[in-house]
Every structure is written in structure tokens, then in C-alpha cells.
Design a protein around this motif. Sequence first.
Motif, PDB file in Angstrom:
ATOM      1  N   GLY A 144       0.817  -1.212   0.000  1.00 12.60           N
ATOM      2  CA  GLY A 144       0.000   0.000   0.000  1.00 12.60           C
ATOM      3  C   GLY A 144       0.849   1.259   0.000  1.00 12.60           C
ATOM      4  O   GLY A 144       1.849   1.354  -0.709  1.00 12.60           O
ATOM      5  N   SER A 145       0.454   2.217   0.827  1.00 15.86           N
ATOM      6  CA  SER A 145       1.146   3.498   0.882  1.00 15.86           C
ATOM      7  C   SER A 145       2.279   3.444   1.890  1.00 15.86           C
ATOM      8  O   SER A 145       2.267   2.624   2.805  1.00 15.86           O
ATOM      9  N   ILE A 146       3.236   4.365   1.745  1.00 15.53           N
ATOM     10  CA  ILE A 146       4.318   4.423   2.720  1.00 15.53           C
ATOM     11  C   ILE A 146       3.745   4.869   4.062  1.00 15.53           C
ATOM     12  O   ILE A 146       2.721   5.537   4.118  1.00 15.53           O
ATOM     13  N   THR A 189       3.937   2.324  10.333  1.00 15.52           N
ATOM     14  CA  THR A 189       3.616   1.225   9.429  1.00 15.52           C
ATOM     15  C   THR A 189       2.698   1.736   8.329  1.00 15.52           C
ATOM     16  O   THR A 189       2.039   2.761   8.501  1.00 15.52           O
ATOM     17  N   PRO A 190       2.640   1.055   7.204  1.00 11.77           N
ATOM     18  CA  PRO A 190       1.731   1.505   6.149  1.00 11.77           C
ATOM     19  C   PRO A 190       0.287   1.514   6.667  1.00 11.77           C
ATOM     20  O   PRO A 190      -0.065   0.719   7.538  1.00 11.77           O
ATOM     21  N   PRO A 191      -0.543   2.420   6.131  1.00 17.56           N
ATOM     22  CA  PRO A 191      -1.939   2.466   6.575  1.00 17.56           C
ATOM     23  C   PRO A 191      -2.593   1.099   6.408  1.00 17.56           C
ATOM     24  O   PRO A 191      -2.356   0.409   5.414  1.00 17.56           O
ATOM     25  N   SER A 192      -3.422   0.721   7.393  1.00 15.83           N
ATOM     26  CA  SER A 192      -3.997  -0.627   7.316  1.00 15.83           C
ATOM     27  C   SER A 192      -5.054  -0.732   6.213  1.00 15.83           C
ATOM     28  O   SER A 192      -5.236  -1.786   5.623  1.00 15.83           O
ATOM     29  N   GLU A 193      -5.745   0.364   5.948  1.00 13.68           N
ATOM     30  CA  GLU A 193      -6.713   0.359   4.844  1.00 13.68           C
ATOM     31  C   GLU A 193      -5.990   0.751   3.564  1.00 13.68           C
ATOM     32  O   GLU A 193      -5.265   1.751   3.545  1.00 13.68           O
ATOM     33  N   MET A 251      -6.443  12.089  -5.224  1.00 13.23           N
ATOM     34  CA  MET A 251      -5.588  12.676  -4.187  1.00 13.23           C
ATOM     35  C   MET A 251      -4.674  11.639  -3.555  1.00 13.23           C
ATOM     36  O   MET A 251      -3.526  11.924  -3.232  1.00 13.23           O
ATOM     37  N   GLN A 252      -5.184  10.424  -3.372  1.00 17.37           N
ATOM     38  CA  GLN A 252      -4.327   9.400  -2.777  1.00 17.37           C
ATOM     39  C   GLN A 252      -3.199   9.016  -3.731  1.00 17.37           C
ATOM     40  O   GLN A 252      -2.068   8.808  -3.312  1.00 17.37           O
ATOM     41  N   ARG A 253      -3.544   8.979  -5.013  1.00 14.31           N
ATOM     42  CA  ARG A 253      -2.474   8.651  -5.962  1.00 14.31           C
ATOM     43  C   ARG A 253      -1.433   9.765  -6.010  1.00 14.31           C
ATOM     44  O   ARG A 253      -0.236   9.515  -6.134  1.00 14.31           O
ATOM     45  N   LEU A 254      -1.879  11.023  -5.878  1.00 18.43           N
ATOM     46  CA  LEU A 254      -0.932  12.142  -5.804  1.00 18.43           C
ATOM     47  C   LEU A 254      -0.025  11.985  -4.585  1.00 18.43           C
ATOM     48  O   LEU A 254       1.198  12.094  -4.675  1.00 18.43           O
ATOM     49  N   LEU A 255      -0.624  11.713  -3.440  1.00 15.81           N
ATOM     50  CA  LEU A 255       0.154  11.620  -2.204  1.00 15.81           C
ATOM     51  C   LEU A 255       1.045  10.382  -2.177  1.00 15.81           C
ATOM     52  O   LEU A 255       1.991  10.317  -1.398  1.00 15.81           O
ATOM     53  N   ASP A 256       0.737   9.409  -3.021  1.00 14.84           N
ATOM     54  CA  ASP A 256       1.577   8.210  -3.090  1.00 14.84           C
ATOM     55  C   ASP A 256       2.693   8.344  -4.125  1.00 14.84           C
ATOM     56  O   ASP A 256       3.443   7.402  -4.351  1.00 14.84           O
ATOM     57  N   ASN A 257       2.784   9.499  -4.757  1.00 14.31           N
ATOM     58  CA  ASN A 257       3.749   9.649  -5.848  1.00 14.31           C
ATOM     59  C   ASN A 257       4.849  10.628  -5.463  1.00 14.31           C
ATOM     60  O   ASN A 257       4.707  11.843  -5.633  1.00 14.31           O
ATOM     61  N   PRO A 258       5.955  10.122  -4.912  1.00 16.04           N
ATOM     62  CA  PRO A 258       6.971  11.034  -4.370  1.00 16.04           C
ATOM     63  C   PRO A 258       7.556  11.988  -5.411  1.00 16.04           C
ATOM     64  O   PRO A 258       7.885  13.120  -5.071  1.00 16.04           O
ATOM     65  N   PHE A 259       7.657  11.537  -6.649  1.00 17.36           N
ATOM     66  CA  PHE A 259       8.347  12.399  -7.623  1.00 17.36           C
ATOM     67  C   PHE A 259       7.450  13.533  -8.108  1.00 17.36           C
ATOM     68  O   PHE A 259       7.926  14.627  -8.398  1.00 17.36           O
ATOM     69  N   LEU A 260       6.152  13.255  -8.181  1.00 15.40           N
ATOM     70  CA  LEU A 260       5.234  14.341  -8.501  1.00 15.40           C
ATOM     71  C   LEU A 260       5.225  15.361  -7.365  1.00 15.40           C
ATOM     72  O   LEU A 260       5.240  16.579  -7.589  1.00 15.40           O
ATOM     73  N   LEU A 261       5.251  14.876  -6.141  1.00 14.12           N
ATOM     74  CA  LEU A 261       5.311  15.785  -4.990  1.00 14.12           C
ATOM     75  C   LEU A 261       6.608  16.589  -4.998  1.00 14.12           C
ATOM     76  O   LEU A 261       6.610  17.786  -4.710  1.00 14.12           O
ATOM     77  N   LEU A 262       7.691  15.905  -5.358  1.00 14.69           N
ATOM     78  CA  LEU A 262       8.982  16.602  -5.441  1.00 14.69           C
ATOM     79  C   LEU A 262       8.898  17.730  -6.463  1.00 14.69           C
ATOM     80  O   LEU A 262       9.331  18.859  -6.209  1.00 14.69           O
ATOM     81  N   PHE A 263       8.312  17.428  -7.608  1.00 18.49           N
ATOM     82  CA  PHE A 263       8.173  18.449  -8.647  1.00 18.49           C
ATOM     83  C   PHE A 263       7.354  19.638  -8.125  1.00 18.49           C
ATOM     84  O   PHE A 263       7.766  20.790  -8.244  1.00 18.49           O
ATOM     85  N   LEU A 264       6.221  19.336  -7.507  1.00 16.88           N
ATOM     86  CA  LEU A 264       5.367  20.420  -6.999  1.00 16.88           C
ATOM     87  C   LEU A 264       6.077  21.218  -5.897  1.00 16.88           C
ATOM     88  O   LEU A 264       6.005  22.446  -5.864  1.00 16.88           O
ATOM     89  N   GLY A 265       6.753  20.499  -5.033  1.00 16.66           N
ATOM     90  CA  GLY A 265       7.418  21.150  -3.898  1.00 16.66           C
ATOM     91  C   GLY A 265       8.568  22.043  -4.319  1.00 16.66           C
ATOM     92  O   GLY A 265       8.972  22.929  -3.566  1.00 16.66           O
ATOM     93  N   ILE A 266       9.118  21.805  -5.495  1.00 15.59           N
ATOM     94  CA  ILE A 266      10.162  22.698  -5.988  1.00 15.59           C
ATOM     95  C   ILE A 266       9.544  23.796  -6.855  1.00 15.59           C
ATOM     96  O   ILE A 266       9.927  24.962  -6.771  1.00 15.59           O
TER      97      ILE A 266
END
Lengths: 564, 177, 59
Positions: free
Chosen positions: A176-178, B4-8, C22-37
Motif C-alpha cells: 500500500g502506501s508508505i 507502518t503503512p496504513p492498514s486500509e 488525491m491518494q495517488r498524488l500523495l503516493d507519488n513522491p516524484f510528482l510531490l517533489l516536482f510540486l514542492g520545488i
Amino acid sequence: MSTNTEFRTCPTTGLKVDLAAEKLIKANAVAAVIFLAIGGLFGLLVALTRWPEVHLLPADWFYLALTAHGLDVLLVWIIFFEMAVLYFASAILLNSRIAGPRWAWTGFGLMLVGALLTNVVVLQGGSSVMFTSYVPLKAEPGFYLGIILFAVGALIGCAVFFGTLVVARRERTYKGSIPLVTFGALTAAIIAVFTIASGAIILIPTLLWSVGLVSNIDPLLYKTIWWAMGHSSQQINVSAHVAIWYAIAAITFGARPLSEKVSRTAFLMYILFLQLASAHHMLAEPGFSSEWKIFNTSYAMYLAVLGSMVHGMTVPGSIEAAQRSRGLNKGMFEWLRKAPWGNPAFAGMFMSLVFFGFIGGISGVVMGTEQINLIMHNTLYVPGHFHGTVVAGTTLAFMAITYYLVPLVFRRELRFMKLARLQPYLFGIGAAGISVFMMGAGTLGVSRRHWDMQFADAILPFDYPSAAFLMMGLNGMFAVLAAVGGVAFIVVVVASVFFGRKLGVDEKPSYPEVPPQAAVVAEHGSADSLKIPGTTMLVAIFFIAFVLYYFVNWKYLSEVWPLS
Amino acid sequence: MAITPPSERNWWKLPIARVELTWIIIAFVWGLFMFFMMIYWHGAGEQNLSNEAYKIKPEQFAAKTQAMIEAHTVRQESGFPVVRPPAGSDVYLTGRLFNWWPILELEKDQSYRLHLSSVDVQHGFSLQPININLQVHPGYEMVVTVKPDQAGEYGIVCNEFCGIGHHLMVGKLYVVE
Amino acid sequence: MTEEHKSEDQQGTPDDEQLPFMQRLLDNPFLLLFLGIAVPTVFYIIWGIMEITQIPIAD
């Protein structure tokens, strides 16, 4: 690509630990603590000189010590420690091998060489230009070169962090997510990349200027870009120490974030807007429009402040929810009263949260108000504010997590546990006192970066009010208290790391005690049943303090001469 | 847990507790308020920093200061000319290693266009005890309209580190009835 | 719009397809890096430098 990565399994947390990452964490943490000791010593000398009755150092040594103090603690200590945090939050928390350990060591080496070079150059005396080194004040070339090397090393460290995220995802070491803490570290790393790039952009031409290859650096341009580094580097801290708050809440209480969505969105506000606050340093400068100032100084309508205010509720809220689920349900504050105040990691973390919010946070927003800045710019209010954020906030949080790093990563039992239990209080109260009394002196007009508030040798006399002298005396006393806390920290850490009992491979340390039934606790916090009245009360007190203090300062402002 | 990673898997869909949502809304509205307060003060407040500034060569600014000194000096004090320019005029104050040049004498409740610049490194204009603080850059001239509303003797401390004599850099300003 | 495409490109696993944007955005470190710069570079640095270069020269 190395396939012969060695791992061990942590008996306390069950995490898979890459030994190469563990070595890197140790090296960076040790370097960090060494520079904290050096920088802290310089800080004590500065505070004792500014204590009017003591006035320890002569002027030239004072300006030298202040330059070294700023560099060593605002840059070197925190970034070394943040490298340790980045490696921990990526490789360890994701159960992954670290990407490119050789690169990480190269980065570490560059940082170390750069930090030592700048320190040596500053100690030679020709580079007492303050941490900010505003042109056209000129330092020796080695001063800039050292910072550039340090910055490049840190940039490599960030690249290793991002590389490790990629490796962990590709090798599916987590599902899942980090984790939220890793996400907080990611926030810190993103801000670090912007910070370090800005520093390199402005310091490389300044280095060329100092050796005579460039004829002129515009002071206003320098200051603008320098603060993209100078202020953002402290925003790395904010992100990193908020991540550490969450980590300590999780390790100590098994606390689960109230809402992943809310906490991560709060970090997203940091990623997008926190760095705009570099404009806090440009509010009293010539030439910028009010539009630029207002937009940037407010982090785009205070969205990053919103992020901090959210963390300010969700961190204690998650602790309260975890404590209540364990039956500490009486009244509003049983969960807090019966919290492990003798556990230095928790005590440090919770004080860091409170001081960062009440002292550093509120003062930062007030001082960063476009007009109110007029009555605070470059007074001691400024260092008062950032000792509330960087010392009582970040440094205290970093010290707190160190108490967990020593048994879990260094695999040594903590020594001098009694001293360790006392340490966060000594350091935290000292740091809070420093912040408050410097802010008080600044409100009375006392200049920062100034050797003699009595102006004994000035041609034209001027006297600050006597209350200002009292403030500086109190500042000195609390600096001594903080220094005692700092020494206690160094003693405990050095004694434990070098002389603490080595833990066996599968041996659980007696400290920290990871809460039983962590799994059960992880079930709390469904949105319907969440009850956190204590946290709600704390947040309400915070908000009232914030609003009152904000308006008090508008009142002060309205009393000065009309100007436009 | 946060480590830890989110459980959901799909944590974005989970609802937010009411207490959290309430706080987010309060904090957001407060942020908006503080933002608009700065804009409001530009219209309604009397203390706003001017945006008027010019690029200027240090010698040019020094010459402007000197011209004012020659025209309006009324006396000398400790080696500094005390200058009393006419009410409403342009007045010049030069920051230099290690003094503020010259001493100005202004009339209470009169407006002046105060020009600030440095001829060497950066200085900090810190008018005490009223506590007005401005950054002074070499190569840039900032123009602030000031209207002193209290008579008295004021100190001008340098509050930006400018060199080894930084703590000697004190100027003076008189406001007279 | 382009952001959405990018984040889709970077994560191909099928179970991620249904996740909210939004979850896919928050799960994408490189897109966040781009936005944050990009955000501070545009609003703070570039806009700031434009302000400095627009300061008029004194007469």
C-alpha cells in the motif's frame, strides 16, 4: 546492483534492518551530535556575552562565536540528523535495503569535509560574517566552499532517500502506501532539495566573487535566494520533527493517526507552501511589492500554518485516543497525567510539541505579518522566535528520538537513565526560557547580533530600558540551564553509545517498552467514536492564546509613528 | 500506526472525525482572516511599509545626503551635523561604517519623505525606543513617509551585523514641537 | 490534467487504478517533489527576482 545486502530483524519492532543503512544512520547521528556539542558551546558563549553582567567574550570573538554557532546548529547539526532520519524512515521503516550505500557514504564524506572546512575557516577569524554572510560582507573562500560541499553532500543524501523509496516500491517491501512517518520524511526531503539547490545557486557565484572572478553580487538578490535556503532549511526541520512526533507517539503508545488523509494533506500543505515563508526575512527590505510580500509571507493564505495547526491536534489527539483505549478515561486529562513523563523520549516529544506551537509557532506567524514585522525585524525577537522552533521544537524532538535510536539502532542499553529522565526538562525549559526572554528583549527593541547593548564606546549614547537588561540576564541564566541539559544529553548518548551494554542479537532492550497490544490499539479511532476532549481543550487554549497575542501585536504596531 | 503503512488500502475514502473537521475549518478561517487583515491594514492602518525604492549608486546617495546637510545644518553635535530640513521635504539618512549620517531634527506631526541607503554594506535602521526596524541595502534607496507623533530624542541602532564596529554604530534623531 | 496523467504513468499496478486522485498524488513522491520545488521557485524566487529587476533607477 548489490544483491548481497545483509539484514537483521529488530526484536522490538519486528522490522527488517539493512545493516548498511544502520551504519549510515549511526554515522550521521554521531556527526550530528558532535556538531551539536560544538555549536551548543558557541551558543553558550554567545549567551554569556549578551548577559550584560557577564559580557564574557571580546567583540571579535563574539562575532566569530555567533557565526560558528549559527552554522553549526542551524545547518550542520540538524541536516546531519535529518540524513539519519531520512535513512531510517526509508530503508528501516519500509523494510528495504538502502539504495546506493556508497553514494550515501560519499554524501556523508562531503558533508563532513564541508562542515569541518567552514568551521576551521571561521575559527581562523577572517570570516566572522554571521551565518547569513550577507554580501558585500566578504568571508574567506573556504567559508563558502565548505557550505557548498556540505550542501552537495546533503543533496546526495536526499537522492539516496528517493532512490530507496523507488527500490522499496519495486521490490515490494511494503504494502500500500508508505507509512505516515516516511511521508513526513519525504516532505522534509522535498523541502531539502529546494533548500540545498537554492543554497548552491547563490553560494557558488558568491564563492567566485570571494576569489575575485565575479565583480559584484547584488545584495538584495543574494538575500532573496539565500533565504530560500536559510529559512527553508528550518522548514526541513519542521517536517522532520513533526514526523518524529508521530513516530514517538507510535512507538510509545502504539498510537494510530486519527486520519491518514488529514495528516498527509497537512504534510502536502508543507510541501507546497511552507517554503514561501522565506519571505519572512524580506518584509523590511526595499523594493518588493506588498502583493509579493503578503502572498509569500502568509504561505499562500496561511495554508502551511493550517498544516501545522492540524498536526498540533492530530499528534496529541492520537496519543489521547490510544491512552483512552487503554482505559485511561477519567476526566479530561487522565490520559495526559498518566502519560510516561519519566520516559525521556515522550517527555521531550511532548514538550517539543507544546513549545513549538505556543512559542515558536505563534511568534513566527505574528512576526511574519507584513506590517507587524516592522516592530520586530532584526531585533532579538527574531532569534527568540527561532529558538522556540529550532531549539525547543526541533532539537528537543531530535534528542527525544535519539533515546529510541540508541537501543534500537545502536543496539546499546541506555546508561545514566536517571540523568536521561531529567534531561528533556532541563533542556526544554532552558530553551523555552531563552526563546521567551529574547522575544521580550526584542519587543523592547534590543538588536540581535550585537556585542554591547550598553553602547559603551559609541560616540552618540543610547540607553535601552532597564527591563531589557533584565531580559538579557534571564536569557543568560536559561541559556546556562539549556547548556546543562545539552551536556546531560551528550553525556548520556556518548556513554551509552560507546560504553553501554551491547544488546544480544535477539535481545529486547528494557527501554523503550513498546506497549503491549499494539494491535488492539491500532483499532481505535474510527471517525464516529473518536473522543478526544483533552486534546480539544488543549487546542482551544492554543487558539485563544494565538488570537490574543496576534491582536496585542497589532495594538503595539498601531502605537508607532504613522508611516507609509 | 504512523510507522507502518496504513492498514486500509484506500485511506482517502475513510471519513474524518467531526472534532478534526471542526478544527480544520476554524484554522482555515483564521488563516483567511489573518491574510485579509494584512490587506485591510493597507487601507485602514497607519503603519505600512512603503514600496517606493530605487536603484542608486552609493556615491550618488552620499551626494544627495551632503546637499541636504549643506542646506539645512543648524548646529554640530559630537562631530555630527544636526540637520533640520523643512517640514514635508525629502530627508536623507546614510548608513555607513560605523555611523548614521547625519543627525536629523524633525518637527512633530509633520510628514517627511525619509530616504535610507547605505554606502558600504548592509545596515539595520532600528529607531529606538519607538522600535521601527528597516533593512538598509547598499545600492538601493528606500523611501518611507514618516510622521513622528511624539517629540523627543531617539536613538538609531544598527541592527544588522556590519563589521567589527557594528556595536558602535548609533545615530540620533530629534523630534521637536 | 497533466498531473493526473503523470501519476497514472508512474504506477501501473491494477489495484491502484481505483484509488482516488488525491491518494495517488500523495503516493507519488516524484510528482510531490516536482510540486514542492515548482511552487516556491515560481512564487518566491522567480516572482521575487522580477520585483528586484523592476526597481527603477534613481535620478
